[in-house]
Design a protein around this motif. Sequence first.
Motif, PDB file in Angstrom:
ATOM      1  N   ARG A 213      44.653  42.032  22.618  1.00 11.79           N
ATOM      2  CA  ARG A 213      43.478  41.769  23.422  1.00 11.79           C
ATOM      3  C   ARG A 213      43.451  42.683  24.641  1.00 11.79           C
ATOM      4  NH1 ARG A 213      42.544  35.944  25.534  1.00 11.79           N
ATOM      5  NH2 ARG A 213      43.458  36.841  27.387  1.00 11.79           N
TER       6      ARG A 213
ATOM      7  N   VAL B 100      41.596  44.670  39.049  1.00  6.12           N
ATOM      8  CA  VAL B 100      40.907  43.615  38.301  1.00  6.12           C
ATOM      9  C   VAL B 100      39.978  44.244  37.259  1.00  6.12           C
ATOM     10  CG1 VAL B 100      39.204  41.758  38.480  1.00  6.12           C
ATOM     11  CG2 VAL B 100      41.042  41.904  40.131  1.00  6.12           C
TER      12      VAL B 100
ATOM     13  N   ILE C  34      44.329  37.835  37.541  1.00  7.17           N
ATOM     14  CA  ILE C  34      44.854  37.380  38.820  1.00  7.17           C
ATOM     15  C   ILE C  34      45.754  36.163  38.631  1.00  7.17           C
ATOM     16  CG2 ILE C  34      42.933  35.867  39.374  1.00  7.17           C
ATOM     17  CD1 ILE C  34      43.277  37.303  42.264  1.00  7.17           C
ATOM     18  N   PHE C  35      45.690  35.534  37.452  1.00 11.00           N
ATOM     19  CA  PHE C  35      46.579  34.401  37.174  1.00 11.00           C
ATOM     20  C   PHE C  35      47.945  34.869  36.681  1.00 11.00           C
ATOM     21  CE2 PHE C  35      42.272  32.723  36.421  1.00 11.00           C
ATOM     22  CZ  PHE C  35      42.240  31.868  37.495  1.00 11.00           C
TER      23      PHE C  35
ATOM     24  N   GLY D 243      50.553  37.652  34.234  1.00 10.16           N
ATOM     25  CA  GLY D 243      50.914  37.792  32.832  1.00 10.16           C
ATOM     26  C   GLY D 243      50.154  38.846  32.048  1.00 10.16           C
ATOM     27  N   ARG D 244      49.078  39.364  32.626  1.00 11.37           N
ATOM     28  CA  ARG D 244      48.291  40.352  31.887  1.00 11.37           C
ATOM     29  C   ARG D 244      47.936  41.536  32.757  1.00 11.37           C
ATOM     30  NH1 ARG D 244      47.230  38.804  27.133  1.00 11.37           N
ATOM     31  NH2 ARG D 244      47.406  36.601  26.688  1.00 11.37           N
TER      32      ARG D 244
ATOM     33  N   ILE E 256      33.301  44.138  42.039  1.00 10.34           N
ATOM     34  CA  ILE E 256      34.307  43.053  41.967  1.00 10.34           C
ATOM     35  C   ILE E 256      33.678  41.802  41.373  1.00 10.34           C
ATOM     36  CG2 ILE E 256      35.870  41.563  43.264  1.00 10.34           C
ATOM     37  CD1 ILE E 256      36.065  43.575  45.401  1.00 10.34           C
ATOM     38  N   ILE E 257      32.506  41.441  41.894  1.00  9.47           N
ATOM     39  CA  ILE E 257      31.877  40.200  41.438  1.00  9.47           C
ATOM     40  C   ILE E 257      31.568  40.287  39.949  1.00  9.47           C
ATOM     41  CG2 ILE E 257      29.845  38.728  41.685  1.00  9.47           C
ATOM     42  CD1 ILE E 257      29.751  39.591  44.632  1.00  9.47           C
TER      43      ILE E 257
ATOM     44  N   THR F  68      34.787  40.236  37.767  1.00 10.99           N
ATOM     45  CA  THR F  68      35.430  38.928  37.682  1.00 10.99           C
ATOM     46  C   THR F  68      34.543  37.920  36.969  1.00 10.99           C
ATOM     47  OG1 THR F  68      34.640  38.547  39.918  1.00 10.99           O
ATOM     48  CG2 THR F  68      36.923  39.165  39.667  1.00 10.99           C
ATOM     49  N   ALA F  69      33.227  38.061  37.147  1.00  4.57           N
ATOM     50  CA  ALA F  69      32.322  37.137  36.460  1.00  4.57           C
ATOM     51  C   ALA F  69      32.447  37.323  34.957  1.00  4.57           C
ATOM     52  CB  ALA F  69      30.885  37.362  36.914  1.00  4.57           C
TER      53      ALA F  69
ATOM     54  N   ALA G 128      35.688  35.787  33.822  1.00  7.11           N
ATOM     55  CA  ALA G 128      35.595  34.323  33.837  1.00  7.11           C
ATOM     56  C   ALA G 128      34.778  33.843  32.643  1.00  7.11           C
ATOM     57  CB  ALA G 128      34.959  33.848  35.143  1.00  7.11           C
TER      58      ALA G 128
ATOM     59  N   ARG H  30      36.079  31.522  29.541  1.00  2.00           N
ATOM     60  CA  ARG H  30      35.437  30.240  29.267  1.00  2.00           C
ATOM     61  C   ARG H  30      35.073  30.150  27.796  1.00  2.00           C
ATOM     62  NH1 ARG H  30      30.524  28.021  32.733  1.00  2.00           N
ATOM     63  NH2 ARG H  30      29.788  30.083  32.326  1.00  2.00           N
TER      64      ARG H  30
ATOM     65  N   LYS I  49      36.622  31.501  25.426  1.00  2.00           N
ATOM     66  CA  LYS I  49      37.856  31.294  24.680  1.00  2.00           C
ATOM     67  C   LYS I  49      38.232  29.813  24.687  1.00  2.00           C
ATOM     68  CE  LYS I  49      41.799  32.309  26.343  1.00  2.00           C
ATOM     69  NZ  LYS I  49      42.617  33.118  27.230  1.00  2.00           N
TER      70      LYS I  49
ATOM     71  N   ASN J 155      51.462  34.486  27.003  1.00  2.00           N
ATOM     72  CA  ASN J 155      50.902  35.828  27.147  1.00  2.00           C
ATOM     73  C   ASN J 155      51.724  36.881  26.404  1.00  2.00           C
ATOM     74  OD1 ASN J 155      52.973  35.269  29.000  1.00  2.00           O
ATOM     75  ND2 ASN J 155      52.372  36.965  30.297  1.00  2.00           N
TER      76      ASN J 155
ATOM     77  N   LEU K 157      29.801  29.985  38.002  1.00  2.00           N
ATOM     78  CA  LEU K 157      30.324  31.082  37.180  1.00  2.00           C
ATOM     79  C   LEU K 157      31.843  31.028  37.058  1.00  2.00           C
ATOM     80  CD1 LEU K 157      28.103  34.115  38.262  1.00  2.00           C
ATOM     81  CD2 LEU K 157      27.765  32.463  36.442  1.00  2.00           C
ATOM     82  N   ARG K 158      32.458  30.078  37.766  1.00  2.00           N
ATOM     83  CA  ARG K 158      33.909  29.858  37.687  1.00  2.00           C
ATOM     84  C   ARG K 158      34.727  31.099  38.027  1.00  2.00           C
ATOM     85  NH1 ARG K 158      34.175  25.077  34.328  1.00  2.00           N
ATOM     86  NH2 ARG K 158      32.317  24.037  35.063  1.00  2.00           N
ATOM     87  N   ILE K 159      34.284  31.865  39.001  1.00  2.00           N
ATOM     88  CA  ILE K 159      35.105  32.968  39.482  1.00  2.00           C
ATOM     89  C   ILE K 159      36.072  32.389  40.494  1.00  2.00           C
ATOM     90  CG2 ILE K 159      35.100  35.220  40.608  1.00  2.00           C
ATOM     91  CD1 ILE K 159      32.267  35.590  39.784  1.00  2.00           C
ATOM     92  N   ILE K 160      37.316  32.841  40.464  1.00  2.00           N
ATOM     93  CA  ILE K 160      38.246  32.208  41.394  1.00  2.00           C
ATOM     94  C   ILE K 160      37.903  32.641  42.820  1.00  2.00           C
ATOM     95  CG2 ILE K 160      40.024  32.195  39.590  1.00  2.00           C
ATOM     96  CD1 ILE K 160      41.654  33.877  41.543  1.00  2.00           C
TER      97      ILE K 160
ATOM     98  N   LEU L 117      38.749  36.112  44.566  1.00  2.00           N
ATOM     99  CA  LEU L 117      38.037  37.303  44.108  1.00  2.00           C
ATOM    100  C   LEU L 117      36.551  37.209  44.424  1.00  2.00           C
ATOM    101  CD1 LEU L 117      39.796  38.016  40.699  1.00  2.00           C
ATOM    102  CD2 LEU L 117      40.103  39.164  42.877  1.00  2.00           C
TER     103      LEU L 117
ATOM    104  N   GLY M  64      34.724  39.861  46.923  1.00  2.00           N
ATOM    105  CA  GLY M  64      33.573  40.663  46.500  1.00  2.00           C
ATOM    106  C   GLY M  64      32.368  40.439  47.391  1.00  2.00           C
TER     107      GLY M  64
END
Lengths: 325, 498, 336
Positions: A3, A261, A267-268, A270-271, A309-310, A313-314, A317, A321, A323, B94, C139-142, C145, C149
Motif C-alpha cells: 500500500r 505528510v 502521523i500515527f 508505522g508508515r 496540508i489540509i 491530510t483530508a 483521513a 475511513r 478502509k 503495519n 472530515l476527521r483530520i487530526i 495537522l 494547515g
Amino acid sequence: MRRLQSTEAVIAVVLILAMVLIGLVNPAFWGVGNLFSLAKSNVIIGIMALGVLLVMISGGIDVSFPAIAAAALYITVRTMVTLDYDGVLLPFMAACVIGVGLGAFNAFIIDRFKMIPLIVTLGTASIVRGLVLGLLGTSIVNINKMPHGLIAFGSQDIAAATASNGANVGLTAMVLVYGAIALVIHFVLRHTMTGRSVYAYGGDPEAARRAGVNTRRTIYFVYCTAGLLAGFAGLLHSSMIWQANPRDFVGLELDVIAAVVLGGASIFGGRGSVLGTMIGVFTLVMVKNSLILMKVDTTWQRVVVGAIIILATAITAWRDRKKLA
Amino acid sequence: MSENLIELKNISKRFGGVRALDSVSMNIRPGEIHCLAGENGSGKSTIIKVMSGVYTPEEGQILISGEPVSKLDPIKAVQNGIQVIWQDFSLFGNLTVAENLALNTYILEGRGRMDWARARKMAREVLARLDVELDIDADVETLPTSGKQIVAIARAILAEARLIIMDEPTTALTRHEVDALFAIVRDLQAQGIAVLFVSHKMREMLEISDRLTVFRNGKKVAEGQMSEFDEPAITRAMTGLELEEQPYVANISADTAPVLEVKNLCVPGIVEGVDLELRPGEIVGISGLIGSGRTELARALFGMENARADTFRIGGRDIFPRSVQEAIGLGIAYVPEDRLSEGLFLTQSIERNMVVSIMDRLRKGLFLDRKAMRSKTEDMFATMQIAAPSADTAVGNLSGGNAQRVMLGRWLLTGAKILILNGPTVGVDVGSKAKIHKIIRDLAHKEGLAVVMISDDVPELTGNCNRIHVMHGGRFVAHFEGQAMSEDQINDSLKALK
Amino acid sequence: MTAKAENKPFFRRLLGEDASIIQLGVITLAIFVLMSAMNPDKFLRYYNFESITYVMPELGILSIAMMVAMLTGGIDLSIVGIANLAAITAGIYFRHPAVAEAIAAGGAGVVLHTIMGVLIALTVGLSAGLLNGILISRLRIIPILATLGTGQVFAGLALVLTGGPAIVGFPQTWNWLGTGKLLGIAAPFWVLIVVAAIVAILLRRTHLGVNLMLIGTNARAAVFAGIRSSRMILYSYALTGVMAAIAGILLSGRTNSAKADFGASYLLQAVLIAVLGGTNPAGGKGKVLGVLLALVALMFLSSGMQMMRTSNFMIDAVWGGFLVLVIAINYLRSRK
C-alpha cells in the motif's frame, strides 16, 4: 508495504500532473535554469524532511528541528569566525554534534517523562532559539565574514548549462549530498534492525517492547538522527547562501511536516518511506517556487502550503475511513 | 529427570493488600494440552505472568525441566521455550507477516541487518509446518483475527517454544476457526510442544484438553485429568456455587402489545433479515458466535448501523432510529460489550457517568440543573446499590460489578423501555454476576422493561431469559422457549453451526 | 474554633480534589517572592502590576482557548493566525474610505463603527474556528495537522490582505479596548475576566462543557452514550476561534496595529500555560482557574526578568525550560 508503494505512486502521479500543468501555464518551467534552481531548493528541506520522516514513523512529531538547525549553523559559524578557522570537515562535524546533542535532549524528555512529542519539541524549540539569540546575539554573519572554505564547499556545481536567456547556470553538487543521505536513510530504514525497530515501535510501542525491541534506544536513535540531519542541513544551508542567520528557518517546520505528510507518512506512526518523502518534498517545493512562474503573488505562498496540508491530510483521513467501513 | 516441563511450587503474589495468588502449585508436562480455568479475578492472568517472567512472585519456587530457576524474567522465560500469545496478539499491523515472524528471532540473535530473504524463507517454512496458507507479504492488519492468531502461533514456534500459553484464544473465533485452531494445537502436541489454554469456555476445554487446573480467588481448587470432569463439575469448581437459577418466567399476558416489532431487519453484508418481537417484561436471549451478526443487530436497533427494515415499530409507532440520540429518545438503551472502552468514562465521577445520556433534559435555561442531576444520581445510586463512598467517586475506582451497575443506572435514567445488553456480565466476578442478574430480572418483571440479552455464556441465557434465539450468519436459526430451553439443546444447536 | 472546624473540610476538599491547583498556587507565590526579592525596588510597584494587567489578557485568552481545544484531546495551532487575521480584517474595514470618513467625523459614528469592527473580527474568528471544527469533526483530520494547515492559510490570508506591512491607525475607541481603563482597572483585564468567567461557567455548568470533558475522557464511550460528539467538537473549535479573535482585538488595540506575523511566540506560550495550568493534552481535564494561575505565574516571571534586563530571547528560553520542568513535575507527581 504494497500500500505504501501505491501511496508513492499516487503522489508521483499528482506530481507529474502538477508539472505538466505548470509547464502549460508557463513553459519557462521546463527551462534548465528553473529546473536546476528547483533541485537546489530541495536539498535543505529534503534533508530535514528525512529526519522528520524518522520521527513520524516512530509515531512522534518534531517541531524543534528548525531551531536546532539554526543553532547548529550559527554556533558553528560564529565559532569559526572567532577562531578564524577555515576548514570544512570539522565544522560540519561540529554542527552534527550540536544537532545530536539537542536531539538527545528531546529524546530524554520524551522517554523519561512520557510526554507527547509535540509539546516537548515546542519547548525545546523555544529554549534553543531563545538561548542562541539571547546569548550569541542576532547579528547576521555576512558573506564578507563567512569562512571561505564553507562558501567554496557550498558553491560547487556538478553540471553546467546555458539557460535560454544566455546565462550560465549550474546544478549544485549539494544534490549529491542530499541523494547520498537519502540512500543511507533508506538503507537504514529498510535493511537494518534499527530501522525496522522504528517501524515496529511506531506501529505498536507495547508490542515492540514485548518483542524485545530496546524502545529507549529507538527513541534516542530517532530524535538524535533528526537532530543530526537538522544540524547538518543548517550548516549546509549557510554554506549555500553564504551567510549565517540565527533567525533562519522560522516557520519551516510547517513546510517540512507538510512535505512528509504529503509523501505518505502517517502521523500515527508505522508508515512512511524515503522515496515518498522525497517526492512529497519535491512537490511542495515545486508548487511554492512555481507560484511566481504562474504569476501568482508570493504572498499567496503560505495559503497554498496550508491548503496542501489540509488537502493531503483530508485525503488520507478519507482513505482511512473507507478502509474502516 | 523430571517429567514436568514447568512446575510451580507454592507461588504467592500480592498486589497491595490483595492476594492475587495464594500458595498455588501447578505443573505442565511436555507435549500436553493443559487447560487453566477460572473466573475473572481468579488469578489466572497473574499466573501466566509469573510463568512468563513478567511478575516475580513473593514466595514459591519455579522449576523448569526439574531445575529450579531463580528470578525468572521475560528473557529467561523465552530462552526456556515459554511463549505467551496474549489476547491482543502483540503483532505489528503495519508490518508484513514475514517480518512479524522474523523480527523476534532477529532481535534475539542480536542481528544488525534485516535479512528479508531469510525472513520470507523462515515464514514459508514455519507456515508449512503448521500446514496453513497465508500471504507472507501481506500486512498483518489486513488479516482476519484467525490469521493473526496463526501468525502469533507461528512466531512462538519460531522462538523454539516448548510451551505455548494462549490467553482466551477462542473468544474472537468462529466455530469453524476454532476447529482449525484445535487442529493446529493437536499438531503442535504431536511435535512435542505443550499448550496451556487459559479460558472460561468449558465446552471447548472439554473438547481439547488432556488435563485441567481450576483457580478460584487466587487458589487452586481443582486439578486432574479432563476425563474426571464434566461441565457442572467445572462450573462448581470455578464458581464455588451450585448455579441453579430457575428459568425466568415473563410476567406477561398474551394480549400485551409488543413494545418493539421488527421485520426483516438488514445490515448490508452482516445482518440478513431478522424478525424480532419484544413485549414488556420479557427477557429475550440471543446466542451466537462472534461474527454471527449479534453485535451488529444490537447496534442497528440502537441507531448505529446503516440498517433497513420492512417494519420497525416501537410502542406501536412506525419509526426507525437513525442515530444514537434518536434511539435513546425512543426509549432504547444499549450496554455495549466492552465496558471499559465503549461504556465508561473512567476518570469521571459516577454522577457524570450516570447522567451523561440525559444531560439534554436536565437543563435550566442555558445551564445544567445541578440539583436535578444530583438527586437523579443519588436515587439511582441507591436503587443500584452501588458500593462507593459517594457519587463523586471516579468510576475507574469501582469494581467490575459496580461499574456495570453504573451503566445500567445510566440507561434507567433515560427512561428506557427496551434494554439491550451485550455481554452483561463479562469481566464481573461471580458474586456480582448473580446480583446483576437479579437487577435485570427485577427490571423486566417489576418495571416492565423489555430486555435483549446477548451473551456467550449459555447458562446466563438459560437462567435469565424466557426465550432464546440462536443467531448465525446474520439470521435467527433456532428459537427456544420454556421447557425446550435447556443448556444442552442450545449448545448442540450452536455446535451444529458451520 | 468553630470557624476553623468548618474551614478544615473545605481546605481538605480543595487539597484532595485538586492538588495541581495548590501546587500551582505555590509555584506562583514562589515566583512572586523570588522576583520581589530580586527586584526590591521595582517589582512591588503598583505600576508593574498595572502594566501586567494590560499585557496579560491577550495571552490569557489565547491560553484559555488552547485549553478548550485540548479538552477533547485536540490542539489548536492556528490561534495566533486567527487572532491576526481577525484584527487585520477589522483594520481593513476601518481603512475603507467611507468608514474612515465617518470615524474622522467623530461622534457616535466612531463607537458604532468600532462595534462593527469588533463584530467583523469576531465573525472572522468564528468562521475560522468553524472551519477548524469542520475539518476535525466532519472530515476527521487530526487536530495537529488540520490546525497546522489552517494556521498557514490564516497567516497567509493575513499576508495577502496586508501585502506584508502592518496595518496602523485604528480608531481610538478600538485602542481603548487595549489601553483604556474602566473603574480603575485595565479594559483588557476586564475582557479577560469576563471571558474566563464565561468559559469557566460553560465548562462546569453547561451541557457543552461537561460533554467536552466526557469526549476527551473517552471518545468512543461518548458515542455510545448518545453525546453528539462531532457537533460538540465543532462548537469547541468555534469557541476557540472566537476567543482567538478577541485576543487579536486586544493585541491590535494595545499596539494600535495589526500584522500578519504578530505574536508568533504566543503559540508556544499558550500551550505552555495550558499544560502548566493542569490541562491534560490527551483530553478530559482542564480548568480555567489553573490556566489563570499559570498565566499569572509566568507573567510575574517575565516581568521580573525584564526588570533584571534579561533579553526577551532569554525569557523565551526560560519559558521553554519552564515547560520542560512542568512536564517533569507532572510526570513525577502522577507516579506517586
